[in-house]
Design a protein around this motif. Structure first.
Motif, PDB file in Angstrom:
ATOM      1  N   ALA A  96       0.820  -1.217  -0.022  1.00  0.00           N
ATOM      2  CA  ALA A  96      -0.080   0.137  -0.158  1.00  0.00           C
ATOM      3  C   ALA A  96       0.840   1.184   0.012  1.00  0.00           C
ATOM      4  CB  ALA A  96      -0.766   0.019   1.309  1.00  0.00           C
ATOM      5  N   ILE A  97       1.957   1.183   0.934  1.00  0.00           N
ATOM      6  CA  ILE A  97       2.887   2.331   0.730  1.00  0.00           C
ATOM      7  C   ILE A  97       3.413   2.656  -0.659  1.00  0.00           C
ATOM      8  CG2 ILE A  97       4.942   3.351   1.770  1.00  0.00           C
ATOM      9  CD1 ILE A  97       3.926   2.030   4.636  1.00  0.00           C
ATOM     10  N   ILE A  98       4.029   1.556  -1.135  1.00  0.00           N
ATOM     11  CA  ILE A  98       4.449   1.741  -2.448  1.00  0.00           C
ATOM     12  C   ILE A  98       3.801   2.315  -3.419  1.00  0.00           C
ATOM     13  CG2 ILE A  98       5.433   0.348  -4.161  1.00  0.00           C
ATOM     14  CD1 ILE A  98       6.800  -1.581  -2.091  1.00  0.00           C
ATOM     15  N   VAL A  99       2.436   1.765  -3.623  1.00  0.00           N
ATOM     16  CA  VAL A  99       1.485   2.259  -4.355  1.00  0.00           C
ATOM     17  C   VAL A  99       0.970   3.868  -3.989  1.00  0.00           C
ATOM     18  CG1 VAL A  99      -1.077   2.052  -5.011  1.00  0.00           C
ATOM     19  CG2 VAL A  99       0.233   0.010  -4.859  1.00  0.00           C
ATOM     20  N   LEU A 100       0.755   4.196  -2.895  1.00  0.00           N
ATOM     21  CA  LEU A 100       0.749   5.363  -2.662  1.00  0.00           C
ATOM     22  C   LEU A 100       1.816   6.286  -3.111  1.00  0.00           C
ATOM     23  CD1 LEU A 100      -0.792   5.293   0.989  1.00  0.00           C
ATOM     24  CD2 LEU A 100      -1.683   5.838  -0.972  1.00  0.00           C
ATOM     25  N   TYR A 101       3.190   5.926  -3.092  1.00  0.00           N
ATOM     26  CA  TYR A 101       4.130   6.448  -3.538  1.00  0.00           C
ATOM     27  C   TYR A 101       4.234   6.391  -5.072  1.00  0.00           C
ATOM     28  CZ  TYR A 101       6.727   8.022   0.701  1.00  0.00           C
ATOM     29  OH  TYR A 101       6.892   8.619   1.999  1.00  0.00           O
ATOM     30  N   GLY A 102       3.443   5.928  -5.785  1.00  0.00           N
ATOM     31  CA  GLY A 102       3.221   6.177  -7.279  1.00  0.00           C
ATOM     32  C   GLY A 102       3.578   4.851  -7.959  1.00  0.00           C
ATOM     33  N   ALA A 103       3.583   3.684  -7.364  1.00  0.00           N
ATOM     34  CA  ALA A 103       3.707   2.717  -8.143  1.00  0.00           C
ATOM     35  C   ALA A 103       2.273   2.099  -8.911  1.00  0.00           C
ATOM     36  CB  ALA A 103       4.172   1.280  -7.521  1.00  0.00           C
ATOM     37  N   PRO A 104       2.213   1.677 -10.004  1.00  0.00           N
ATOM     38  CA  PRO A 104       0.920   1.178 -10.843  1.00  0.00           C
ATOM     39  C   PRO A 104       0.077   0.365  -9.982  1.00  0.00           C
ATOM     40  CG  PRO A 104       3.023   0.678 -12.135  1.00  0.00           C
ATOM     41  CD  PRO A 104       3.410   1.370 -11.107  1.00  0.00           C
ATOM     42  N   LEU A 105      -1.253   0.500  -9.575  1.00  0.00           N
ATOM     43  CA  LEU A 105      -2.069  -0.282  -8.817  1.00  0.00           C
ATOM     44  C   LEU A 105      -2.135  -1.655  -9.546  1.00  0.00           C
ATOM     45  CD1 LEU A 105      -3.156  -0.712  -6.057  1.00  0.00           C
ATOM     46  CD2 LEU A 105      -5.397   0.577  -7.178  1.00  0.00           C
ATOM     47  N   ILE A 106      -2.595  -1.292 -11.044  1.00  0.00           N
ATOM     48  CA  ILE A 106      -3.295  -2.652 -11.604  1.00  0.00           C
ATOM     49  C   ILE A 106      -2.099  -3.239 -12.379  1.00  0.00           C
ATOM     50  CG2 ILE A 106      -5.164  -3.051 -13.145  1.00  0.00           C
ATOM     51  CD1 ILE A 106      -6.349  -2.501 -10.462  1.00  0.00           C
ATOM     52  N   GLU A 107      -1.579  -2.367 -13.064  1.00  0.00           N
ATOM     53  CA  GLU A 107      -0.584  -2.876 -14.258  1.00  0.00           C
ATOM     54  C   GLU A 107       0.563  -3.808 -13.953  1.00  0.00           C
ATOM     55  OE1 GLU A 107      -1.078   0.765 -13.963  1.00  0.00           O
ATOM     56  OE2 GLU A 107      -2.697   0.598 -15.393  1.00  0.00           O
ATOM     57  N   LEU A 108       1.022  -3.531 -12.855  1.00  0.00           N
ATOM     58  CA  LEU A 108       2.426  -4.093 -12.425  1.00  0.00           C
ATOM     59  C   LEU A 108       2.244  -4.781 -11.011  1.00  0.00           C
ATOM     60  CD1 LEU A 108       5.207  -1.433 -13.916  1.00  0.00           C
ATOM     61  CD2 LEU A 108       3.961  -3.900 -14.842  1.00  0.00           C
ATOM     62  N   VAL A 109       1.003  -5.187 -10.760  1.00  0.00           N
ATOM     63  CA  VAL A 109       0.632  -5.704  -9.270  1.00  0.00           C
ATOM     64  C   VAL A 109       1.716  -6.629  -8.971  1.00  0.00           C
ATOM     65  CG1 VAL A 109      -1.019  -7.392  -9.755  1.00  0.00           C
ATOM     66  CG2 VAL A 109      -1.067  -6.221  -7.695  1.00  0.00           C
ATOM     67  N   THR A 110       2.286  -7.641  -9.638  1.00  0.00           N
ATOM     68  CA  THR A 110       3.177  -8.836  -9.194  1.00  0.00           C
ATOM     69  C   THR A 110       4.375  -8.234  -8.949  1.00  0.00           C
ATOM     70  OG1 THR A 110       2.030 -10.060 -11.076  1.00  0.00           O
ATOM     71  CG2 THR A 110       4.245 -10.820  -9.958  1.00  0.00           C
ATOM     72  N   GLU A 111       5.092  -7.090  -9.782  1.00  0.00           N
ATOM     73  CA  GLU A 111       6.277  -6.487  -9.511  1.00  0.00           C
ATOM     74  C   GLU A 111       6.259  -5.654  -8.155  1.00  0.00           C
ATOM     75  OE1 GLU A 111       5.094  -6.537 -12.390  1.00  0.00           O
ATOM     76  OE2 GLU A 111       6.439  -7.101 -14.009  1.00  0.00           O
ATOM     77  N   THR A 112       5.162  -4.899  -8.099  1.00  0.00           N
ATOM     78  CA  THR A 112       4.888  -3.977  -6.669  1.00  0.00           C
ATOM     79  C   THR A 112       4.831  -4.993  -5.367  1.00  0.00           C
ATOM     80  OG1 THR A 112       3.603  -2.519  -7.846  1.00  0.00           O
ATOM     81  CG2 THR A 112       3.602  -2.358  -5.799  1.00  0.00           C
ATOM     82  N   PHE A 113       4.044  -6.005  -5.469  1.00  0.00           N
ATOM     83  CA  PHE A 113       3.933  -6.886  -4.547  1.00  0.00           C
ATOM     84  C   PHE A 113       5.387  -7.725  -4.218  1.00  0.00           C
ATOM     85  CE2 PHE A 113       2.736 -11.030  -2.010  1.00  0.00           C
ATOM     86  CZ  PHE A 113       2.009 -10.111  -0.909  1.00  0.00           C
ATOM     87  N   LEU A 114       5.922  -8.200  -5.313  1.00  0.00           N
ATOM     88  CA  LEU A 114       7.296  -8.590  -4.954  1.00  0.00           C
ATOM     89  C   LEU A 114       8.472  -7.658  -4.440  1.00  0.00           C
ATOM     90  CD1 LEU A 114       7.600 -11.150  -7.815  1.00  0.00           C
ATOM     91  CD2 LEU A 114       7.158 -11.869  -5.537  1.00  0.00           C
ATOM     92  N   PHE A 115       8.136  -6.666  -4.752  1.00  0.00           N
ATOM     93  CA  PHE A 115       9.049  -5.550  -4.135  1.00  0.00           C
ATOM     94  C   PHE A 115       8.726  -5.279  -2.658  1.00  0.00           C
ATOM     95  CE2 PHE A 115      10.156  -0.880  -3.343  1.00  0.00           C
ATOM     96  CZ  PHE A 115      11.483  -1.056  -3.358  1.00  0.00           C
TER      97      PHE A 115
END
Length: 146
Positions: A96-115
């Motif tokens: 959630a913090i990474i998404v709030l800082y500007g990571a794409p919510l829908i397009e790159l959800v796997t990359e964001t969650f693994l990070f």
């Protein structure tokens, strides 16, 4: 902290850094076409697993806070499950913090969650190994007056 504890902490952190370097270099020998930039999802998974395994092994070997009492198997299992739940909650929080800082919510959800899993592995897992699922200990350590 005593000097011996500081040395053990330094050695543990150096081993974690070595695990990161090995996670970037070693898979190239076993996986065809592996590169940190080209196959970043694989690298995130390998790096998280290497650092998590190393942290858990170091905790089991060094035993920073040995308990004087013997605990039952049910107590150990409930503590382990609580730690797993806390780790998963920290992954969700970091996501959630990474998404709030500007990571794409829908397009790159796997990359964001693994990070987020990688960040949780570096931060929360070490605290869970040392403090366990004790909320009062976490508040004491991370509060201003703790």
């Amino acid at each position: 902290m005593r000097e011996a504890e500081i040395r053990r902490l330094l050695a543990a952190n150096l081993l974690c850094a070595l695990a990161i370097v090995l996670a970037a270099v070693a898979p190239a020998f076993f996986l065809d076409g592996f590169s940190v930039l080209g196959t970043h999802l694989t690298w995130l998974c390998v790096c998280s697993v290497c650092v998590a395994t190393l942290n858990i092994i170091l905790h089991l070997v060094l035993k920073p806070n040995p308990s004087p009492k013997r605990r039952s198997f049910a107590y150990k299992m409930s503590r382990f499950l609580k730690c797993c739940i806390y780790f998963f909650m920290s992954c969700i929080l970091f996501h959630a913090i990474i998404v709030l800082y500007g990571a794409p919510l829908i397009e790159l959800v796997t990359e964001t969650f693994l990070f987020a899993v990688l960040l949780s592995t570096f931060t929360t897992l070490q605290c869970l190994c040392l403090l366990g699922p004790n909320i009062q200990a976490w508040i004491r350590v991370f509060s201003k007056n703790g």
